[in-house]
Write a protein that holds these residues in place. Structure first.
Motif, PDB file in Angstrom:
ATOM      1  N   GLN A  14      -2.793   7.519  -4.172  1.00 16.12           N
ATOM      2  CA  GLN A  14      -2.850   6.489  -3.111  1.00 16.12           C
ATOM      3  C   GLN A  14      -2.325   4.958  -4.242  1.00 16.12           C
ATOM      4  OE1 GLN A  14      -4.619   4.876   0.310  1.00 16.12           O
ATOM      5  NE2 GLN A  14      -5.607   6.886   1.344  1.00 16.12           N
ATOM      6  N   ARG A  59       0.961  -1.202   0.347  1.00 21.63           N
ATOM      7  CA  ARG A  59      -0.014   0.331   0.107  1.00 21.63           C
ATOM      8  C   ARG A  59       0.845   1.180  -0.114  1.00 21.63           C
ATOM      9  NH1 ARG A  59      -1.882   3.154   4.834  1.00 21.63           N
ATOM     10  NH2 ARG A  59      -4.088   4.275   4.191  1.00 21.63           N
ATOM     11  N   SER A 109      -0.002  -4.073   2.678  1.00 18.46           N
ATOM     12  CA  SER A 109      -1.395  -4.105   2.562  1.00 18.46           C
ATOM     13  C   SER A 109      -1.693  -5.485   3.501  1.00 18.46           C
ATOM     14  CB  SER A 109      -1.978  -4.207   1.315  1.00 18.46           C
ATOM     15  OG  SER A 109      -3.089  -4.379   0.778  1.00 18.46           O
ATOM     16  N   THR A 154      -3.900   2.557  -8.603  1.00 18.85           N
ATOM     17  CA  THR A 154      -3.970   3.864  -8.226  1.00 18.85           C
ATOM     18  C   THR A 154      -5.881   4.534  -8.229  1.00 18.85           C
ATOM     19  OG1 THR A 154      -4.171   4.551 -10.292  1.00 18.85           O
ATOM     20  CG2 THR A 154      -2.561   4.349  -9.352  1.00 18.85           C
ATOM     21  N   GLN A 159       1.184  -5.644  -6.395  1.00 19.51           N
ATOM     22  CA  GLN A 159       0.980  -6.551  -6.255  1.00 19.51           C
ATOM     23  C   GLN A 159       2.215  -6.786  -6.799  1.00 19.51           C
ATOM     24  OE1 GLN A 159      -2.825  -9.267  -6.828  1.00 19.51           O
ATOM     25  NE2 GLN A 159      -0.990 -11.240  -6.330  1.00 19.51           N
ATOM     26  N   LEU A 179      -1.966   0.422  -4.943  1.00 24.21           N
ATOM     27  CA  LEU A 179      -1.894  -0.932  -4.467  1.00 24.21           C
ATOM     28  C   LEU A 179      -1.023  -1.451  -5.693  1.00 24.21           C
ATOM     29  CD1 LEU A 179      -5.825  -1.738  -3.088  1.00 24.21           C
ATOM     30  CD2 LEU A 179      -3.328  -1.047  -1.470  1.00 24.21           C
ATOM     31  N   ILE A 220       1.341   5.118  -0.451  1.00 25.11           N
ATOM     32  CA  ILE A 220       0.841   6.903  -0.072  1.00 25.11           C
ATOM     33  C   ILE A 220       1.764   7.699  -0.839  1.00 25.11           C
ATOM     34  CG2 ILE A 220      -0.434   8.573   0.744  1.00 25.11           C
ATOM     35  CD1 ILE A 220      -1.266   6.177   2.728  1.00 25.11           C
ATOM     36  N   LYS A 262      10.203  -2.218  -0.351  1.00 25.42           N
ATOM     37  CA  LYS A 262       9.335  -1.156   0.724  1.00 25.42           C
ATOM     38  C   LYS A 262      10.912  -0.941   1.620  1.00 25.42           C
ATOM     39  CE  LYS A 262       7.018  -1.234   5.713  1.00 25.42           C
ATOM     40  NZ  LYS A 262       8.330  -0.863   5.730  1.00 25.42           N
ATOM     41  N   LEU A 305      -4.856  -9.063  -5.451  1.00 25.69           N
ATOM     42  CA  LEU A 305      -5.429  -7.217  -6.310  1.00 25.69           C
ATOM     43  C   LEU A 305      -6.554  -8.094  -7.026  1.00 25.69           C
ATOM     44  CD1 LEU A 305      -3.150  -5.238  -6.301  1.00 25.69           C
ATOM     45  CD2 LEU A 305      -4.605  -5.053  -4.410  1.00 25.69           C
TER      46      LEU A 305
END
Length: 516
Positions: free
Chosen positions: A183, A145, A218, A175, A187, A185, A147, A198, A223
């Motif tokens: 934001q 996730r 997340s 998006t 995968q 997401l 931002i 990350k 997804l």
């Protein structure tokens, strides 16, 4: 120095503060893992060795090249990196090489290096030991996730793909805007890749001082993407509809992503100064950046906007003058390098001034601040005529022409009306063909009478080793030529751009992302 015995652990020394591919890290958290320290260097190139001194909260990181180390220090000098929310300080070591073969407790370090390289090379063999090294929790999600804070520039789906695919195979992206925040997401095919991305990208900016990535895991395990358009994408299902009222991706973008199946990322960036993370032509990206310019993900303003400036982007430094230093001070070399800059490979140059008392330094005024940033991100750290070029923003905001009657010795040149400018037209396609220096050059404006042997002989005349040369199949006016090294290609571009080939054709030379 790490301690009094440090010289026993290294091979070769340098004077303090002199550039070296070995970097000294201070004030690292005492419980930090080897993989986390290595992650600081990964956006800048391959990490070849590591020495941890946890008791002293220090580490020594060895990069594959001095250029990569210089770029890393240039970036982290004004932008202090953090590990476990603690600031870490980085400087050049006075050692040229880490020699750790006979030191105890190096098995874990070597395992970490192998683990990182396995992920970086896209190896499908992700072992349990690798997951342990990256501290993966059981059942950890492969969905991130994201931002994007301080959204001064648009962040498109293709830009996100190009950034995150360098850390593993991206399967799906969605998006959306929620609570007035942009934001995402995203995968991955494997949780290890998600963890690695990350660790490497969280807190970094896509552009200078804006578009900051805040990344977490997340709660979703997968997804569900219904449409392939500019808001969402399933890279395993290129047959999905675009959805009512939603624009589908343009063919050029779809081509950049791939045409079928799951797209596996490529980790082989251009040679030489080109960073480890190479990006597709459609976004004109380069990683990483240099101090005071673009963020670590190096997204150029021109790529973001289709033109050189965006209204309201007040956080971007507006100075268009560069200080270029460490030039080869022999007059012919200095003049050639500045001519290369003035030919506008990375932007339109308006004025150049060689310093009277320090002729290895020069001021270069670009058309605008965005072009100055773009030029700086590609030129800084590049080896030219045997010396590493330095490029930073100048304190001056304009290059003054000499007053009438003032003796200048020809040190100031005005190129504001140069016919060689490539970026006069806003949204020019030339913005999409800006690449870091590479051993392969793109040649254009070639007359019909010129043969492959003619081009090989021309470039061999600059002292280059010509490895390959071929014309474009559908357009004989263009060709690719691959030389022996990036430095050779830089020198050849300097000497042969705008070379008169006869028949009113002047050769156009630029760097290419391709190889032959």
């Amino acid at each position: 120095a790490a301690n009094g015995n440090e010289s026993k652990k290294f091979k070769g020394k340098r004077s303090p503060c002199s550039p070296s591919r070995v970097l000294h890290l201070c004030k690292i958290p005492s419980d930090i893992t080897e993989a986390e320290v290595i992650s600081l260097g990964l956006p800048f190139g391959k990490v070849t060795n590591l020495l941890m001194l946890k008791g002293k909260r220090q580490a020594f990181l060895e990069m594959a090249s001095e250029e990569a180390a210089v770029t890393m220090v240039n970036y982290y000098t004004p932008v202090t990196p953090h590990l476990r929310s603690q600031p870490v300080f980085i400087q050049f070591s006075n050692h040229r090489e880490l020699k750790t073969e006979n030191l105890p407790n190096q098995a874990r370090t070597q395992a970490a290096l192998q683990a990182v390289n396995a992920v970086r090379s896209g190896s499908p063999a992700i072992t349990g030991a690798l997951a342990t090294e990256f501290r993966l929790l059981p059942g950890q999600s492969s969905v991130l996730r994201i931002i994007v804070e301080n959204l001064f520039y648009p962040v498109t789906l293709e830009v996100l793909y190009q950034i995150f695919s360098k850390f593993g195979t991206v399967l799906k992206i969605i998006t959306f805007t929620k609570n007035n925040q942009f934001q995402v997401l995203l995968q991955y095919a494997d949780p290890v890749n998600a963890h690695y991305a990350k660790m490497a990208l969280d807190g970094h900016n896509i552009y200078n001082a804006c578009c900051t990535l805040r990344i977490g895991f997340s709660k979703l395990s997968s997804l569900n993407v219904k449409y392939n358009n500019d808001k969402s994408r399933d890279f395993t299902r290129l047959d999905l509809p675009s959805g009512d009222g939603q624009p589908s991706l343009e063919p050029s973008i779809a081509t950049a992503f791939g045409t079928s199946g799951i797209i596996s990322p490529s980790y082989s960036g251009p040679a030489g100064f080109a960073p480890a993370i190479g990006f597709a032509q459609t976004a004109s990206l380069s990683v990483p950046s240099v101090p005071g310019t673009l963020g670590p993900l190096g997204m150029s303003n021109s790529a973001a906007s289709g033109r050189m400036t965006l209204p309201g982007a007040t956080s971007v430094p507006r100075n268009s003058v560069l200080l270029v230093s460490n030039l080869n001070s022999e007059q012919i070399f200095c003049t050639n390098i500045l001519f290369w800059i003035s030919t506008g490979v990375y932007g339109d140059v308006h004025r150049v001034k060689i310093m009277f008392n320090k002729k290895e330094n020069a001021l270069v005024q670009m058309a605008d601040a965005s072009q100055a940033q773009l030029a700086m991100s590609h030129l800084n750290g590049q080896r030219v005529y045997g010396k590493l070029l330095r490029a930073t923003l100048s304190k001056h905001h304009t290059v003054q022409l000499p007053r009438e009657g003032q003796e200048d010795q020809g040190l100031t040149k005005d190129y504001s009306n140069s016919p060689l400018h490539r970026f006069k037209k806003p949204g020019s396609k030339n913005f999409q063909n800006i690449f870091p220096p590479s051993a392969t050059l793109h040649l254009s404006n070639i007359p019909p009478s010129v043969t492959v042997d003619d081009l090989k002989n021309l470039f061999a005349g600059t002292g280059s080793t010509v490895k390959a040369c071929k014309f474009f199949q559908k357009d004989h006016k263009m060709a690719l030529i691959q030389l022996g090294s990036v430095e050779e290609a830089v020198q050849a571009l300097i000497e042969l751009h705008n070379h008169d080939l006869g028949e009113k054709h002047h050769l156009r030379v630029s760097f290419s992302k391709s190889t032959i």
